[in-house]
Design a protein around this motif. Structure first.
Motif, PDB file in Angstrom:
ATOM      1  N   ARG A  46       0.856  -1.192   0.000  1.00  0.00           N
ATOM      2  CA  ARG A  46       0.000   0.000   0.000  1.00  0.00           C
ATOM      3  C   ARG A  46       0.893   1.244   0.000  1.00  0.00           C
ATOM      4  N   THR A  47       0.454   2.273  -0.696  1.00  0.00           N
ATOM      5  CA  THR A  47       1.263   3.487  -0.836  1.00  0.00           C
ATOM      6  C   THR A  47       1.072   4.388   0.373  1.00  0.00           C
ATOM      7  N   ILE A  48       2.205   4.739   0.994  1.00  0.00           N
ATOM      8  CA  ILE A  48       2.162   5.660   2.131  1.00  0.00           C
ATOM      9  C   ILE A  48       3.230   6.732   1.940  1.00  0.00           C
ATOM     10  N   LYS A  49       3.167   7.751   2.791  1.00  0.00           N
ATOM     11  CA  LYS A  49       4.126   8.852   2.726  1.00  0.00           C
ATOM     12  C   LYS A  49       5.325   8.552   3.612  1.00  0.00           C
ATOM     13  N   GLY A  50       6.499   9.061   3.215  1.00  0.00           N
ATOM     14  CA  GLY A  50       7.702   8.899   4.019  1.00  0.00           C
ATOM     15  C   GLY A  50       8.599  10.116   3.882  1.00  0.00           C
ATOM     16  N   TYR A  51       9.537  10.272   4.821  1.00  0.00           N
ATOM     17  CA  TYR A  51      10.490  11.386   4.818  1.00  0.00           C
ATOM     18  C   TYR A  51      11.879  10.865   4.476  1.00  0.00           C
ATOM     19  N   VAL A  52      12.524  11.487   3.509  1.00  0.00           N
ATOM     20  CA  VAL A  52      13.869  11.068   3.097  1.00  0.00           C
ATOM     21  C   VAL A  52      14.885  11.629   4.090  1.00  0.00           C
ATOM     22  N   THR A  53      15.647  10.734   4.720  1.00  0.00           N
ATOM     23  CA  THR A  53      16.683  11.167   5.663  1.00  0.00           C
ATOM     24  C   THR A  53      18.079  11.067   5.066  1.00  0.00           C
ATOM     25  N   GLY A  54      18.177  10.511   3.858  1.00  0.00           N
ATOM     26  CA  GLY A  54      19.483  10.423   3.228  1.00  0.00           C
ATOM     27  C   GLY A  54      19.409   9.777   1.862  1.00  0.00           C
ATOM     28  N   VAL A  55      20.363  10.110   1.009  1.00  0.00           N
ATOM     29  CA  VAL A  55      20.475   9.515  -0.326  1.00  0.00           C
ATOM     30  C   VAL A  55      21.838   8.852  -0.426  1.00  0.00           C
ATOM     31  N   THR A  56      21.883   7.616  -0.938  1.00  0.00           N
ATOM     32  CA  THR A  56      23.136   6.873  -1.013  1.00  0.00           C
ATOM     33  C   THR A  56      23.182   6.042  -2.284  1.00  0.00           C
ATOM     34  N   ASP A  57      24.391   5.646  -2.672  1.00  0.00           N
ATOM     35  CA  ASP A  57      24.527   4.728  -3.814  1.00  0.00           C
ATOM     36  C   ASP A  57      24.944   3.341  -3.345  1.00  0.00           C
ATOM     37  N   VAL A  58      24.901   3.132  -2.010  1.00  0.00           N
ATOM     38  CA  VAL A  58      25.270   1.834  -1.441  1.00  0.00           C
ATOM     39  C   VAL A  58      24.016   1.157  -0.891  1.00  0.00           C
ATOM     40  N   PRO A  59      23.580   0.041  -1.472  1.00  0.00           N
ATOM     41  CA  PRO A  59      22.383  -0.645  -0.977  1.00  0.00           C
ATOM     42  C   PRO A  59      22.679  -1.430   0.303  1.00  0.00           C
ATOM     43  N   ASP A  60      21.703  -1.453   1.196  1.00  0.00           N
ATOM     44  CA  ASP A  60      21.845  -2.226   2.431  1.00  0.00           C
ATOM     45  C   ASP A  60      21.330  -3.661   2.263  1.00  0.00           C
ATOM     46  N   TYR A  61      20.649  -3.931   1.171  1.00  0.00           N
ATOM     47  CA  TYR A  61      20.064  -5.234   0.908  1.00  0.00           C
ATOM     48  C   TYR A  61      20.323  -5.600  -0.549  1.00  0.00           C
ATOM     49  N   PRO A  62      20.090  -6.844  -0.932  1.00  0.00           N
ATOM     50  CA  PRO A  62      20.184  -7.191  -2.353  1.00  0.00           C
ATOM     51  C   PRO A  62      19.276  -6.285  -3.185  1.00  0.00           C
ATOM     52  N   VAL A  63      19.802  -5.760  -4.277  1.00  0.00           N
ATOM     53  CA  VAL A  63      19.082  -4.765  -5.081  1.00  0.00           C
ATOM     54  C   VAL A  63      17.720  -5.264  -5.526  1.00  0.00           C
ATOM     55  N   GLU A  64      17.639  -6.546  -5.875  1.00  0.00           N
ATOM     56  CA  GLU A  64      16.369  -7.071  -6.383  1.00  0.00           C
ATOM     57  C   GLU A  64      15.266  -7.080  -5.326  1.00  0.00           C
ATOM     58  N   ALA A 101       9.111  13.208  15.686  1.00  0.00           N
ATOM     59  CA  ALA A 101      10.103  14.282  15.777  1.00  0.00           C
ATOM     60  C   ALA A 101      10.168  15.081  14.480  1.00  0.00           C
ATOM     61  N   LEU A 102      10.108  14.401  13.339  1.00  0.00           N
ATOM     62  CA  LEU A 102      10.157  15.093  12.047  1.00  0.00           C
ATOM     63  C   LEU A 102       8.953  16.018  11.878  1.00  0.00           C
ATOM     64  N   LYS A 103       7.791  15.556  12.270  1.00  0.00           N
ATOM     65  CA  LYS A 103       6.591  16.392  12.150  1.00  0.00           C
ATOM     66  C   LYS A 103       6.674  17.611  13.058  1.00  0.00           C
ATOM     67  N   THR A 104       7.368  17.490  14.175  1.00  0.00           N
ATOM     68  CA  THR A 104       7.516  18.607  15.105  1.00  0.00           C
ATOM     69  C   THR A 104       8.410  19.695  14.541  1.00  0.00           C
ATOM     70  N   VAL A 105       9.508  19.292  13.882  1.00  0.00           N
ATOM     71  CA  VAL A 105      10.470  20.290  13.394  1.00  0.00           C
ATOM     72  C   VAL A 105      10.050  20.911  12.068  1.00  0.00           C
ATOM     73  N   ASP A 340       3.657  19.053  25.708  1.00  0.00           N
ATOM     74  CA  ASP A 340       3.046  17.977  26.501  1.00  0.00           C
ATOM     75  C   ASP A 340       2.618  16.781  25.665  1.00  0.00           C
ATOM     76  N   SER A 341       3.050  16.718  24.398  1.00  0.00           N
ATOM     77  CA  SER A 341       2.794  15.527  23.575  1.00  0.00           C
ATOM     78  C   SER A 341       4.110  15.117  22.917  1.00  0.00           C
ATOM     79  N   ASN A 342       4.191  13.876  22.461  1.00  0.00           N
ATOM     80  CA  ASN A 342       5.444  13.376  21.893  1.00  0.00           C
ATOM     81  C   ASN A 342       5.847  14.125  20.631  1.00  0.00           C
ATOM     82  N   PRO A 343       7.124  14.481  20.513  1.00  0.00           N
ATOM     83  CA  PRO A 343       8.190  14.358  21.518  1.00  0.00           C
ATOM     84  C   PRO A 343       8.052  15.445  22.582  1.00  0.00           C
ATOM     85  N   ARG A 344       8.156  15.069  23.826  1.00  0.00           N
ATOM     86  CA  ARG A 344       7.931  16.015  24.932  1.00  0.00           C
ATOM     87  C   ARG A 344       9.190  16.856  25.167  1.00  0.00           C
ATOM     88  N   TYR A 345       9.491  17.680  24.188  1.00  0.00           N
ATOM     89  CA  TYR A 345      10.736  18.450  24.241  1.00  0.00           C
ATOM     90  C   TYR A 345      10.569  19.743  25.014  1.00  0.00           C
TER      91      TYR A 345
END
Length: 498
Positions: A46-64, A101-105, A340-345
């Motif tokens: 299912r399609t959901i939204k996400g936040y990009v925290t970094g771009v890399t050319d090194v895969p952490d898993y098999p590309v396929e 935290a991302l939504k807060t900043v 008073d809500s997460n993150p309680r900064y």
């Protein structure tokens, strides 16, 4: 082939980790850190939204096995890399999820359509326009003459409103546009919540000796490249705001920006007025009562460097400034700086980190500093500065007298007030003045509620919740005086879960 590390928009501890996706060929070069993307997630993809925290050319898993990004989120506002780093720290320090935290900043998360204002500008040199004005006056073309004269008086540019005030019709404008004399352009008109409410006076008050010492003490170290956190303790009326404004004036002269945090939105108007009178429209505000369009426009202005000073409650802390020179937290002891809500900064602690990122000075101001700030100042963690005198010598601090009921035991038992208070009240009334008595909360609890049906026991006369008093074992109405015993069952559903 490039890949992105993504935090999905689901605030659940088990999903609070990085997921890697492949950037498809059609999106190569279009995705960067801080952007919001659409990604397939889970077994059902299912399609959901996400936040990009970094771009890399090194895969952490098999590309396929790495799924491709579906697309970009339309109209999403990208986050600054500094704010993403701040969110990562908040996530670890305050124990929230990275998504929270991302939504807060992100003070602004979605683009809002900008307002466009049409302008008429001269398309020919000024000398030619002056010559043409003489010709149209000679031919008695009054509308064209008014337009040309207006353009010459306003440095070759007129807004559509100014043209309307001159009673210039669209046919006149289009006629001169066809002749190549003028052209119409559109420009973004920022929504300004304080437009027309203040005027820049530029008045700069002379600092008192104490204020000057405080400013010079901070600035001497700033000029040497030393960045510290300063606790400025000043009695009420000592002119802490004058110290703030002088510091801001100096960092602006260095090409830097300033963030001023205030504890309440209610204080925004009067605070902005003082700063606006000194710094003009390079001052703006960010808080939750602005419309989405106003918030988005202030965000754009800040990001484009069109603002030098941002004022607001704790959310203004995340203004996308890139050249912060000083950060100020006024009334730093206020509890409203703690979310008073997460993150309680706490805004003070996050401001410490952001000031460190930007090599900026942090000034904490208060007449009654919080215990932790005072303790840190005592240990030398913060540099301590004091303003002991009021800015205006004629403004006297009122006398405060603490009266202990125990000193009057047996003297006036029928009254809830001491003779000292009664005499003071009578003295004010004799002088035709008014009195305000401040009370803390009366009673053990302000309401009693049924946990089964949610019914709250209310006064039959006033329809407000009855207050529970444990000393008298009663339920009392503080409006009309109605009283009854503490119920053992709910009056609505007879449940004992109250």
């Amino acid at each position: 082939m490039e890949f992105v590390n993504v935090i999905v928009d689901i605030s659940h501890e088990k999903l609070d980790r990085i997921f890697q996706y492949r950037i498809p060929e059609e999106l190569q070069g279009k995705i960067s850190t801080g952007m919001q993307v659409q990604v397939p997630f889970g077994m059902g993809n299912r399609t959901i939204k996400g936040y990009v925290t970094g771009v890399t050319d090194v895969p952490d898993y098999p590309v396929e096995k790495i799924k491709p990004v579906t697309g970009l989120v339309d109209g999403a506002v990208p986050a600054e890399s500094e704010l993403i780093a701040l969110a990562a720290w908040m996530k670890e320090f305050y124990g929230s999820t990275m998504n929270q935290a991302l939504k807060t900043v992100l003070p602004v998360k979605q683009e809002v359509s900008s307002r466009q204002e049409k302008c008429i500008v001269l398309a020919i040199p000024r000398e030619e326009a002056e010559q043409l004005l003489k010709e149209v006056l000679h031919k008695n073309f009054r509308a064209k003459a008014r337009l040309l004269a207006g353009l010459l008086d306003h440095d070759g540019k007129l807004s559509s409103k100014e043209a309307a005030d001159l009673k210039i019709t669209s046919s006149v404008i289009q006629g001169l546009e066809r002749d190549g004399v003028v052209r119409q352009i559109s420009r973004v008109q920022y929504r300004n919540p304080f437009a027309g409410k203040f005027e820049q006076t530029g008045i700069q008050r002379t600092l008192t000796e104490e204020q000057k010492n405080a400013v010079d003490g901070i600035w001497d170290e700033y000029a040497q490249g030393i960045r510290k956190t300063y606790l400025l303790e000043g009695v009420t009326g000592s002119g802490k705001t004058e110290v703030y404004m002088e510091l801001i004036s100096r960092v602006i002269a260095e090409g830097k920006q300033a963030i001023v945090l205030i504890p309440e939105i209610a204080l925004t108007f009067q605070t902005v007025r003082r700063f606006y009178e000194r710094f003009g429209d390079r001052v703006s505000v960010m808080h939750s009562r602005l419309s989405e369009g106003e918030r988005y426009d202030q965000f754009l202005r800040a990001k484009a460097g069109e603002i030098d000073v941002m004022i607001g409650p704790r959310s203004a802390l995340f203004t996308p400034f890139s050249q912060i020179g000083v950060m100020i937290i006024d009334e730093e002891h206020e509890a409203s700086y703690k979310q008073d809500s997460n993150p309680r900064y706490h805004a003070r602690d996050v401001a410490l980190l952001r000031a460190k990122y930007n090599q900026a000075v942090l000034v904490l101001g208060s007449a009654t500093p919080s215990l932790e700030s005072r303790a840190r100042a005592g240990k030398g963690v913060y540099h301590f500065l004091q303003l002991t005198k009021r800015d205006k010598p004629q403004a006297q601090i009122p006398e405060v007298e603490i009266v202990d009921f125990r000193d009057y035991i047996g003297q006036n038992e029928a009254s809830n007030f001491t003779p000292v208070l009664l005499e003071a009240i009578q003295d004010r009334l004799d002088k035709k003045e008014q009195v305000v008595l401040m009370l803390n909360r009366r009673g053990y609890s302000s309401f009693v509620m049924c946990r089964e049906c949610g019914t709250v026991d209310t006064c039959p006369n006033c329809d407000i919740s009855l207050t529970l008093h444990m000393d008298t074992k009663s339920m009392n109405c503080h409006y009309c005086g109605f009283s009854k015993g503490i119920p053992h069952t709910c009056p609505n559903c007879s449940s004992r879960s109250i």
